[in-house]
Design a protein around this motif. Structure first.
Motif, PDB file in Angstrom:
ATOM      1  N   THR A  96      -4.557   4.383   0.339  1.00 12.52           N
ATOM      2  CA  THR A  96      -3.542   3.781   1.202  1.00 12.52           C
ATOM      3  C   THR A  96      -3.933   3.852   2.666  1.00 12.52           C
ATOM      4  O   THR A  96      -3.819   2.869   3.413  1.00 12.52           O
ATOM      5  CB  THR A  96      -2.189   4.492   0.991  1.00 12.52           C
ATOM      6  OG1 THR A  96      -1.782   4.312  -0.357  1.00 12.52           O
ATOM      7  CG2 THR A  96      -1.128   3.940   1.923  1.00 12.52           C
ATOM      8  N   LYS A  97      -4.417   5.011   3.094  1.00 12.54           N
ATOM      9  CA  LYS A  97      -4.748   5.187   4.505  1.00 12.54           C
ATOM     10  C   LYS A  97      -5.877   4.253   4.928  1.00 12.54           C
ATOM     11  O   LYS A  97      -5.809   3.615   5.986  1.00 12.54           O
ATOM     12  CB  LYS A  97      -5.139   6.639   4.778  1.00 12.54           C
ATOM     13  CG  LYS A  97      -5.337   6.935   6.268  1.00 12.54           C
ATOM     14  CD  LYS A  97      -5.570   8.422   6.502  1.00 12.54           C
ATOM     15  CE  LYS A  97      -5.720   8.709   7.990  1.00 12.54           C
ATOM     16  NZ  LYS A  97      -5.943  10.148   8.251  1.00 12.54           N
ATOM     17  N   ASP A  98      -6.930   4.138   4.110  1.00 16.49           N
ATOM     18  CA  ASP A  98      -8.056   3.260   4.444  1.00 16.49           C
ATOM     19  C   ASP A  98      -7.604   1.808   4.548  1.00 16.49           C
ATOM     20  O   ASP A  98      -8.023   1.071   5.453  1.00 16.49           O
ATOM     21  CB  ASP A  98      -9.156   3.383   3.387  1.00 16.49           C
ATOM     22  CG  ASP A  98      -9.929   4.691   3.497  1.00 16.49           C
ATOM     23  OD1 ASP A  98      -9.815   5.360   4.540  1.00 16.49           O
ATOM     24  OD2 ASP A  98     -10.638   5.044   2.532  1.00 16.49           O
ATOM     25  N   ILE A 104       3.484  -0.438  12.581  1.00 18.89           N
ATOM     26  CA  ILE A 104       4.749   0.161  12.155  1.00 18.89           C
ATOM     27  C   ILE A 104       4.664   0.595  10.697  1.00 18.89           C
ATOM     28  O   ILE A 104       5.110   1.696  10.325  1.00 18.89           O
ATOM     29  CB  ILE A 104       5.912  -0.832  12.361  1.00 18.89           C
ATOM     30  CG1 ILE A 104       6.181  -1.015  13.859  1.00 18.89           C
ATOM     31  CG2 ILE A 104       7.179  -0.355  11.653  1.00 18.89           C
ATOM     32  CD1 ILE A 104       7.193  -2.074  14.180  1.00 18.89           C
ATOM     33  N   THR A 105       4.074  -0.246   9.851  1.00 18.77           N
ATOM     34  CA  THR A 105       3.930   0.105   8.439  1.00 18.77           C
ATOM     35  C   THR A 105       2.995   1.298   8.267  1.00 18.77           C
ATOM     36  O   THR A 105       3.231   2.173   7.432  1.00 18.77           O
ATOM     37  CB  THR A 105       3.397  -1.092   7.631  1.00 18.77           C
ATOM     38  OG1 THR A 105       4.182  -2.247   7.934  1.00 18.77           O
ATOM     39  CG2 THR A 105       3.473  -0.822   6.142  1.00 18.77           C
ATOM     40  N   TYR A 111       3.927   5.280   6.774  1.00 17.67           N
ATOM     41  CA  TYR A 111       3.185   5.909   5.673  1.00 17.67           C
ATOM     42  C   TYR A 111       3.532   7.395   5.557  1.00 17.67           C
ATOM     43  O   TYR A 111       3.486   7.988   4.479  1.00 17.67           O
ATOM     44  CB  TYR A 111       1.688   5.706   5.911  1.00 17.67           C
ATOM     45  CG  TYR A 111       0.772   6.550   5.077  1.00 17.67           C
ATOM     46  CD1 TYR A 111       0.613   6.319   3.714  1.00 17.67           C
ATOM     47  CD2 TYR A 111       0.033   7.595   5.656  1.00 17.67           C
ATOM     48  CE1 TYR A 111      -0.250   7.096   2.949  1.00 17.67           C
ATOM     49  CE2 TYR A 111      -0.828   8.365   4.903  1.00 17.67           C
ATOM     50  CZ  TYR A 111      -0.963   8.112   3.550  1.00 17.67           C
ATOM     51  OH  TYR A 111      -1.810   8.881   2.799  1.00 17.67           O
ATOM     52  N   TYR A 112       3.902   7.989   6.687  1.00 19.52           N
ATOM     53  CA  TYR A 112       4.175   9.429   6.711  1.00 19.52           C
ATOM     54  C   TYR A 112       5.644   9.748   6.450  1.00 19.52           C
ATOM     55  O   TYR A 112       6.045  10.905   6.482  1.00 19.52           O
ATOM     56  CB  TYR A 112       3.749  10.010   8.058  1.00 19.52           C
ATOM     57  CG  TYR A 112       2.268   9.842   8.322  1.00 19.52           C
ATOM     58  CD1 TYR A 112       1.344  10.723   7.770  1.00 19.52           C
ATOM     59  CD2 TYR A 112       1.779   8.781   9.101  1.00 19.52           C
ATOM     60  CE1 TYR A 112      -0.024  10.567   7.991  1.00 19.52           C
ATOM     61  CE2 TYR A 112       0.422   8.616   9.330  1.00 19.52           C
ATOM     62  CZ  TYR A 112      -0.471   9.514   8.770  1.00 19.52           C
ATOM     63  OH  TYR A 112      -1.819   9.355   8.984  1.00 19.52           O
ATOM     64  N   SER A 159       0.820  -1.215   0.000  1.00 17.09           N
ATOM     65  CA  SER A 159       0.000   0.000   0.000  1.00 17.09           C
ATOM     66  C   SER A 159       0.853   1.264   0.000  1.00 17.09           C
ATOM     67  O   SER A 159       0.308   2.367  -0.027  1.00 17.09           O
ATOM     68  CB  SER A 159      -0.926   0.003   1.234  1.00 17.09           C
ATOM     69  OG  SER A 159      -1.803  -1.096   1.211  1.00 17.09           O
ATOM     70  N   LEU A 160       2.182   1.109   0.069  1.00 18.93           N
ATOM     71  CA  LEU A 160       3.090   2.261   0.085  1.00 18.93           C
ATOM     72  C   LEU A 160       3.621   2.526  -1.318  1.00 18.93           C
ATOM     73  O   LEU A 160       4.280   1.683  -1.917  1.00 18.93           O
ATOM     74  CB  LEU A 160       4.260   2.012   1.046  1.00 18.93           C
ATOM     75  CG  LEU A 160       3.918   1.818   2.530  1.00 18.93           C
ATOM     76  CD1 LEU A 160       5.182   1.509   3.327  1.00 18.93           C
ATOM     77  CD2 LEU A 160       3.224   3.048   3.090  1.00 18.93           C
ATOM     78  N   ALA A 161       3.364   3.722  -1.824  1.00 19.09           N
ATOM     79  CA  ALA A 161       3.808   4.077  -3.176  1.00 19.09           C
ATOM     80  C   ALA A 161       5.322   4.031  -3.289  1.00 19.09           C
ATOM     81  O   ALA A 161       5.867   3.615  -4.321  1.00 19.09           O
ATOM     82  CB  ALA A 161       3.287   5.466  -3.550  1.00 19.09           C
TER      83      ALA A 161
END
Length: 517
Positions: free
Chosen positions: A308-310, A171-172, A176-177, A49-51
């Motif tokens: 990604t956040k959802d 942690i993942t 994200y930030y 989910s991380l670009a």
């Protein structure tokens, strides 16, 4: 006399007694072994989910994504059969420590990877370490735990999987930030953290008394049992009964030369054991749970939840519910029995998977026009994981109970081999099938779970309330030399056989008698 009858009663909870408190503290190092495994699937789920991760590895899909996720599987396959030999030769503790060191090395390589190949190599080494610790861990718990606490402790082993997965998800989610490659490097490096806990605790943990007896170290085994099961009482009836049962069972197994691989096929009882051992991974690995553990990203994409956040929030909250349900179920495994819990689990999974499939069909065929279908799918996934965690904690407990001592490490290897084969299948087939046919692929899992219900109902015996040695009677009949039967036939000298003492006469090395929790 059975072990549960000889175990002294407790007037307080177990943590009030120093010998049990110390033993369970050290055994916690074995309980958390599955945390690394759970962290792995959750981390890989989150990374998809991380670009920044997708861009760095050129947006892996299908076979490429399967290759990445199967790195640990290939490493595990390489180490499986050597792990069986290592555990028989060197005991239960040192293989766990060696496997933990391999996991640390693999996590470091994975975290500093500069390309696809290096990242995969790190995961391969992690898989080797996991094969070692997963072979030895359940055996150490089952063979060393206090008799009345063995079922719960061995069941708790599997609960560390969702706990590790929850930590990985959090942690993942936090990474994200981070706007750099550290968004995936940091979670990759932190995969080694549970291994440090394992090394620190297992180094001080007592070795399996059964392994010590099997290698002629009778006095060392007795010392372990006296210290951690008898509370220091050299004349403990429980310790004498345990030691006599272990020696009688191992003597019988040695006579039958039951340590050879061919023995799985020699008797009807062993063939029954083998079938159960090979089928348990089907229940725990091929019931649809792996598409949640490794490909939740694809499931959510399939119902138009794509941000990604959802996805990260759903992953984290799902795992939190898994931890709660897994610990709750493991705590009551002795109350309800193994077979009943297996039936509740597989039936519950089917009941939740059918509407999951139907709602996915409505959502995709309706071109996602009704968001309620997607919400329904997410709800069914949450519900599905509850009955799954009725079954999952029982897997290693049932494995160690079904297998006799001389075949236990081989049983663990076969159990893991079947699990790794299914994992390899899932790693390549799941992403390809989900991309190709979408919701229709879920029908396969509905059929598999239906078969599981039939097998559990007709072929899984109940082992509740029996010691590891007493369970042999289920498969081998009354001829199995265990417990009091061994004493009656003179297989083992038992000073308490002719004049058994009541529990009130048992000296515990404590000021109060102990009551079973």
């Amino acid at each position: 006399m059975m072990l549960k009858d000889a175990a002294p009663r407790m007037d307080k909870m177990w943590w009030h007694y120093p010998h049990l408190r110390n033993l369970n503290f050290f055994l916690f190092g074995a309980i958390v072994l599955q945390a690394t495994n759970g962290y792995d699937g959750s981390m890989l789920n989150g990374l998809q989910s991380l670009a920044v991760w997708e861009d760095y590895f050129n947006k892996p899909t299908g076979a490429s994504l399967g290759t990445l996720s199967s790195g640990t599987t290939f490493g595990g396959l390489l180490m499986l059969f050597p792990a069986s030999y290592i555990c028989d030769k060197f005991g239960r503790r040192w293989p766990i420590i060696a496997g933990s060191i391999l996991t640390i090395i693999g996590a470091i390589i994975q975290g500093v990877a500069q390309n696809f190949g290096t990242f995969w190599a790190g995961r391969f080494i992690i898989g080797m370490g996991l094969a070692l610790v997963n072979n030895a861990g359940p055996m150490l718990l089952a063979e060393t735990a206090y008799p009345t606490q063995r079922p719960v402790l061995t069941s708790l082993y599997e609960t560390s999987f969702p706990f590790g997965a929850l930590i990985g998800a959090l942690i993942t989610f936090g990474s994200y930030y981070i706007d750099s490659t550290w968004a995936w490097r940091l979670p990759s490096l932190l995969q080694c953290f549970p291994a440090f806990i394992q090394i620190g605790l297992i180094y001080f943990c007592p070795e399996s008394p059964r392994w010590l007896v099997a290698h002629g170290k009778i006095e060392e085994a007795r010392a372990v049992l006296v210290k951690y099961h008898g509370g220091g009482d050299e004349d403990s009836l429980l310790v004498r009964l345990e030691l006599a049962e272990i020696r009688a069972a191992l003597q019988s197994e040695n006579i039958k030369k039951s340590g050879k691989w061919i023995q799985w096929l020699k008797t009807k009882g062993n063939r029954h054991r083998l079938a159960i051992i090979l089928f348990i991974p089907v229940i725990t690995q091929l019931s649809g749970n792996r598409i949640i553990s490794y490909y939740l990203h694809l499931i959510l994409n399939g119902i138009n939840i794509t941000t990604t956040k959802d996805q990260l929030v759903i992953n984290a909250t799902l795992l939190a519910s898994e931890v709660v349900s897994a610990v709750a179920i493991a705590s009551y495994c002795e109350m309800f029995g193994r077979r009943r819990f297996f039936m509740i689990g597989v039936v519950g999974m089917l009941i939740s998977f059918i509407p999951w499939t139907i709602l996915s069909a409505f959502s995709q065929e309706g071109n996602f026009s009704n968001p309620g279908y997607g919400i329904g799918v997410v709800a069914m996934i949450y519900i599905f994981m509850i009955p799954y965690h009725v079954v999952a904690p029982l897997a290693n407990l049932f494995l160690t109970e079904v297998a006799p001592y001389e075949l236990r490490s081989k049983a663990s290897a076969l159990f893991q081999l079947m699990g790794q084969i299914i994992g390899l299948f899932s790693s390549y087939v799941n992403p390809i099938a989900m991309d190709a046919i979408g919701w229709k692929y879920y029908i396969v899992y509905c059929c598999v779970i239906a078969v599981e219900i039939v097998v559990v109902y007709f072929y899984f015996p109940e082992t509740k309330g029996l010691s590891l040695e007493e369970i042999s009677v289920i498969f081998e009949g009354e001829a199995a030399a265990v417990g009091a039967g061994a004493y009656r036939h003179g297989d083992m000298e038992d000073p308490a056989a002719d004049q058994p003492r009541s529990l009130s006469d048992e000296k515990l090395g404590m000021e109060e008698n102990v009551k079973s929790p």
